[in-house]
Design an enzyme around this catalytic site. Sequence first.
Site, PDB file in Angstrom:
ATOM      1  N   ARG A   1     -23.304   6.709  -6.548  1.00 57.12           N
ATOM      2  CA  ARG A   1     -22.549   5.448  -6.468  1.00 57.12           C
ATOM      3  C   ARG A   1     -22.424   5.030  -5.012  1.00 57.12           C
ATOM      4  O   ARG A   1     -22.209   5.878  -4.144  1.00 57.12           O
ATOM      5  CB  ARG A   1     -21.124   5.637  -6.996  1.00 57.12           C
ATOM      6  CG  ARG A   1     -20.996   5.615  -8.484  1.00 57.12           C
ATOM      7  CD  ARG A   1     -19.769   6.401  -8.947  1.00 57.12           C
ATOM      8  NE  ARG A   1     -19.997   7.831  -8.793  1.00 57.12           N
ATOM      9  CZ  ARG A   1     -19.088   8.769  -8.990  1.00 57.12           C
ATOM     10  NH1 ARG A   1     -17.872   8.447  -9.325  1.00 57.12           N
ATOM     11  NH2 ARG A   1     -19.390  10.045  -8.835  1.00 57.12           N
TER      12      ARG A   1
ATOM     13  N   CYS B   1      -2.522  -2.945   0.064  1.00 60.94           N
ATOM     14  CA  CYS B   1      -3.985  -2.830   0.045  1.00 60.94           C
ATOM     15  C   CYS B   1      -4.475  -1.579   0.775  1.00 60.94           C
ATOM     16  O   CYS B   1      -4.099  -1.326   1.909  1.00 60.94           O
ATOM     17  CB  CYS B   1      -4.607  -4.059   0.702  1.00 60.94           C
ATOM     18  SG  CYS B   1      -6.400  -3.986   0.705  1.00 60.94           S
TER      19      CYS B   1
ATOM     20  N   CYS C   1      -2.428  -8.282  -0.806  1.00 61.07           N
ATOM     21  CA  CYS C   1      -1.468  -7.334  -1.356  1.00 61.07           C
ATOM     22  C   CYS C   1      -0.934  -6.475  -0.227  1.00 61.07           C
ATOM     23  O   CYS C   1      -1.714  -5.917   0.546  1.00 61.07           O
ATOM     24  CB  CYS C   1      -2.147  -6.451  -2.400  1.00 61.07           C
ATOM     25  SG  CYS C   1      -3.170  -7.404  -3.531  1.00 61.07           S
TER      26      CYS C   1
ATOM     27  N   CYS D   1      -9.495 -12.429   0.478  1.00 63.10           N
ATOM     28  CA  CYS D   1      -8.862 -12.294  -0.837  1.00 63.10           C
ATOM     29  C   CYS D   1      -7.990 -13.510  -1.054  1.00 63.10           C
ATOM     30  O   CYS D   1      -7.476 -14.079  -0.091  1.00 63.10           O
ATOM     31  CB  CYS D   1      -7.951 -11.069  -0.906  1.00 63.10           C
ATOM     32  SG  CYS D   1      -8.833  -9.529  -0.678  1.00 63.10           S
TER      33      CYS D   1
ATOM     34  N   LYS E   1     -12.017  11.474  -4.963  1.00 57.90           N
ATOM     35  CA  LYS E   1     -10.849  11.327  -5.835  1.00 57.90           C
ATOM     36  C   LYS E   1     -10.646  12.590  -6.658  1.00 57.90           C
ATOM     37  O   LYS E   1     -11.613  13.148  -7.175  1.00 57.90           O
ATOM     38  CB  LYS E   1     -11.069  10.139  -6.771  1.00 57.90           C
ATOM     39  CG  LYS E   1     -11.134   8.810  -6.036  1.00 57.90           C
ATOM     40  CD  LYS E   1     -11.463   7.675  -6.987  1.00 57.90           C
ATOM     41  CE  LYS E   1     -11.508   6.343  -6.287  1.00 57.90           C
ATOM     42  NZ  LYS E   1     -12.706   6.152  -5.448  1.00 57.90           N
TER      43      LYS E   1
ATOM     44  N   ARG F   1     -20.413   7.712  -0.637  1.00 57.53           N
ATOM     45  CA  ARG F   1     -19.646   8.956  -0.691  1.00 57.53           C
ATOM     46  C   ARG F   1     -20.202   9.893  -1.753  1.00 57.53           C
ATOM     47  O   ARG F   1     -20.360  11.075  -1.537  1.00 57.53           O
ATOM     48  CB  ARG F   1     -18.179   8.639  -0.975  1.00 57.53           C
ATOM     49  CG  ARG F   1     -17.305   9.854  -1.024  1.00 57.53           C
ATOM     50  CD  ARG F   1     -15.920   9.536  -1.557  1.00 57.53           C
ATOM     51  NE  ARG F   1     -15.150   8.683  -0.667  1.00 57.53           N
ATOM     52  CZ  ARG F   1     -13.994   8.107  -1.021  1.00 57.53           C
ATOM     53  NH1 ARG F   1     -13.492   8.309  -2.219  1.00 57.53           N
ATOM     54  NH2 ARG F   1     -13.340   7.330  -0.177  1.00 57.53           N
TER      55      ARG F   1
ATOM     56  N   ASP G   1      -2.381   5.288  -1.376  1.00 57.33           N
ATOM     57  CA  ASP G   1      -3.244   5.873  -0.346  1.00 57.33           C
ATOM     58  C   ASP G   1      -2.523   5.968   0.997  1.00 57.33           C
ATOM     59  O   ASP G   1      -1.683   5.132   1.315  1.00 57.33           O
ATOM     60  CB  ASP G   1      -4.497   5.008  -0.171  1.00 57.33           C
ATOM     61  CG  ASP G   1      -5.425   5.111  -1.365  1.00 57.33           C
ATOM     62  OD1 ASP G   1      -5.459   6.192  -1.992  1.00 57.33           O
ATOM     63  OD2 ASP G   1      -6.109   4.115  -1.678  1.00 57.33           O
TER      64      ASP G   1
ATOM     65  N   ARG H   1      -7.292  -1.130   1.981  1.00 58.57           N
ATOM     66  CA  ARG H   1      -8.138  -1.540   3.128  1.00 58.57           C
ATOM     67  C   ARG H   1      -7.379  -2.510   4.016  1.00 58.57           C
ATOM     68  O   ARG H   1      -7.914  -3.517   4.454  1.00 58.57           O
ATOM     69  CB  ARG H   1      -9.435  -2.186   2.648  1.00 58.57           C
ATOM     70  CG  ARG H   1     -10.271  -1.242   1.881  1.00 58.57           C
ATOM     71  CD  ARG H   1     -11.761  -1.542   1.844  1.00 58.57           C
ATOM     72  NE  ARG H   1     -12.333  -0.519   0.992  1.00 58.57           N
ATOM     73  CZ  ARG H   1     -12.621  -0.711  -0.303  1.00 58.57           C
ATOM     74  NH1 ARG H   1     -12.497  -1.889  -0.855  1.00 58.57           N
ATOM     75  NH2 ARG H   1     -13.074   0.283  -1.022  1.00 58.57           N
TER      76      ARG H   1
ATOM     77  N   ASP I   1      -6.705  10.022  -3.952  1.00 62.41           N
ATOM     78  CA  ASP I   1      -7.941   9.936  -3.167  1.00 62.41           C
ATOM     79  C   ASP I   1      -7.712  10.767  -1.898  1.00 62.41           C
ATOM     80  O   ASP I   1      -6.732  10.534  -1.180  1.00 62.41           O
ATOM     81  CB  ASP I   1      -8.219   8.462  -2.819  1.00 62.41           C
ATOM     82  CG  ASP I   1      -9.707   8.171  -2.687  1.00 62.41           C
ATOM     83  OD1 ASP I   1     -10.490   9.138  -2.566  1.00 62.41           O
ATOM     84  OD2 ASP I   1     -10.085   6.982  -2.702  1.00 62.41           O
TER      85      ASP I   1
HETATM   86  C1  LIG Z   1     -13.639   5.225  -5.647  1.00 57.64           C
HETATM   87  C2  LIG Z   1     -14.945   5.220  -5.058  1.00 57.64           C
HETATM   88  C3  LIG Z   1     -16.070   5.294  -5.887  1.00 57.64           C
HETATM   89  C4  LIG Z   1     -15.996   5.280  -7.398  1.00 57.64           C
HETATM   90  O1  LIG Z   1     -15.392   6.373  -7.970  1.00 57.64           O
HETATM   91  P1  LIG Z   1     -15.220   6.407  -9.567  1.00 57.64           P
HETATM   92  O2  LIG Z   1     -14.521   7.691  -9.830  1.00 57.64           O
HETATM   93  O3  LIG Z   1     -16.580   6.329 -10.164  1.00 57.64           O
HETATM   94  O4  LIG Z   1     -14.408   5.215  -9.939  1.00 57.64           O
HETATM   95  C5  LIG Z   1     -17.298   5.313  -5.275  1.00 57.64           C
HETATM   96  N1  LIG Z   1     -17.441   5.294  -3.949  1.00 57.64           N
HETATM   97  C6  LIG Z   1     -16.372   5.226  -3.130  1.00 57.64           C
HETATM   98  C7  LIG Z   1     -16.589   5.205  -1.659  1.00 57.64           C
HETATM   99  C8  LIG Z   1     -15.090   5.181  -3.660  1.00 57.64           C
HETATM  100  O5  LIG Z   1     -14.029   5.100  -2.856  1.00 57.64           O
HETATM  101  S1  SF4 Z   2      -5.792  -4.853  -3.011  1.00 59.44           S
HETATM  102 FE1  SF4 Z   2      -6.679  -5.496  -1.043  1.00 59.44          FE
HETATM  103  S2  SF4 Z   2      -8.797  -6.003  -1.506  1.00 59.44           S
HETATM  104 FE2  SF4 Z   2      -7.679  -6.009  -3.449  1.00 59.44          FE
HETATM  105  S3  SF4 Z   2      -6.995  -8.125  -3.725  1.00 59.44           S
HETATM  106 FE3  SF4 Z   2      -5.327  -7.040  -2.740  1.00 59.44          FE
HETATM  107  S4  SF4 Z   2      -5.659  -7.418  -0.554  1.00 59.44           S
HETATM  108 FE4  SF4 Z   2      -7.578  -7.904  -1.592  1.00 59.44          FE
END
Ligand SMILES: *Cc1c(COP(=O)(O)O)cnc(C)c1O
Ligand code: SF4
Length: 374
Positions: free
Chosen positions: A122, A138, A135, A131, A344, A118, A300, A140, A337
């Site tokens: 990074r 989560c 959670c 996991c 973010k 993104r 989210d 995801r 986000d």
């Molecule tokens: C959150 C995230 C990051 C890291 O963002 P930081 O502000 O550096 O913590 C990088 N790539 C993706 C896809 C993310 O969702």
């Molecule tokens: S937030 Fe999602 S990825 Fe993180 S530990 Fe919990 S279930 Fe696993």
Amino acid sequence: MRVLEGEYWKEIPLYSEISQYQWKDWKWQIKNRLKTLEDIKKILPNVNEDVFKKVSQIYHFGTTPYYIFLADRTNLEDPILKQILPDEKEIDEKYQEGAFLDPFLEDEKSPVLGLTHRYPDRVLFRATNFCSVYCRHCMRKRMFLEDERARTKQEYDVMFEYIKSNKAIKEVLVSGGDPLTLPNQKIEYIIKNLYEIDHVDIIRIGSRELVSNPFRFYDEELLEIFEKYDKVWIVTHFNHPNEITSETKKAVKNILSTGTPVLNQTVLLKGINDDKYTMENLMRSLLKVKIKPYYLFHCDPTKGVYHFKTGIEKGLEIMEHLRGRVSGLGNPTFAVDLVNGLGKVPLLPEYLISKKNGFYEFKNYQGKTVKIKI
Ligand SMILES: *Cc1c(COP(=O)(O)O)cnc(C)c1O
Ligand code: SF4
């Protein structure tokens, strides 16, 4: 910080025969996860069976014995139980309005299976979808719908190639699922390969093991990997002060002894931690065990999760409370986000009230205002 002494786990009848050697072995914790209705009933006889069955069929359930030990098991409203017990709202469309399976298009905007790129510098590297605790909140949660599986070495190799050929990438966020649930040998394979890419300066591991299975960091072999490949940072995920114990402190101490910094991301969750005094307590408790609060995220817009949303104002109120009251070290960045992978956005209460003719009007943490020329 809760001090856990002696063979504390024996207060749960199910674990009365478990030795220290077993309880404090991270592999025992993972192997003995509670996963089914039959499992959970042994610890929470009053769990709502219909809801548990209906919801966990769609979004699976899982917890380590250690994590559920931390809860007040007589109270289904306990902040730890609420993070792991299936809730009917997860599948009630009414609460999921405006939510998506993959709000940040992590899968769609993926150049190579398992990577999301993104920001230019990074890249997100998803190592597994397993996991040790699932959670309910989560981001995801779509991966709960898949079978539990780690990626193969061949898949990792393709991911390494992409990173190698993109010199702009300075940092790799190894996430999942939870990458530290993988065996040491696989973790070393990932870290070593990333470490050997010259332009990668930081290997950021996102893991909840410190919360759900701190014994992961009692494992000398893992600590040696952190020490040997000296680019590792750990970002963990504590949401409530009750999650911080003397086991956490010992685990953090082990991690810090390898030269690896430890930071925390919290998610603001309705009915769990959306209270300024709870949050103040959480930030102070994190600092006490030497974890630096990094982000506080608004919930989210993920399907199955959105009933935890509090609204932005709640986060701003908490930030206003923390500022001036808690050490600056304990003030995370509150962020939301944006959908579609737009990134973010940090949010702060307004401290700069007006600008006119070179005069700036500020408000301090007590609400006092002052106009100065800068
Ligand atoms: C959150 C995230 C990051 C890291 O963002 P930081 O502000 O550096 O913590 C990088 N790539 C993706 C896809 C993310 O969702
Ligand atoms: S937030 Fe999602 S990825 Fe993180 S530990 Fe919990 S279930 Fe696993």
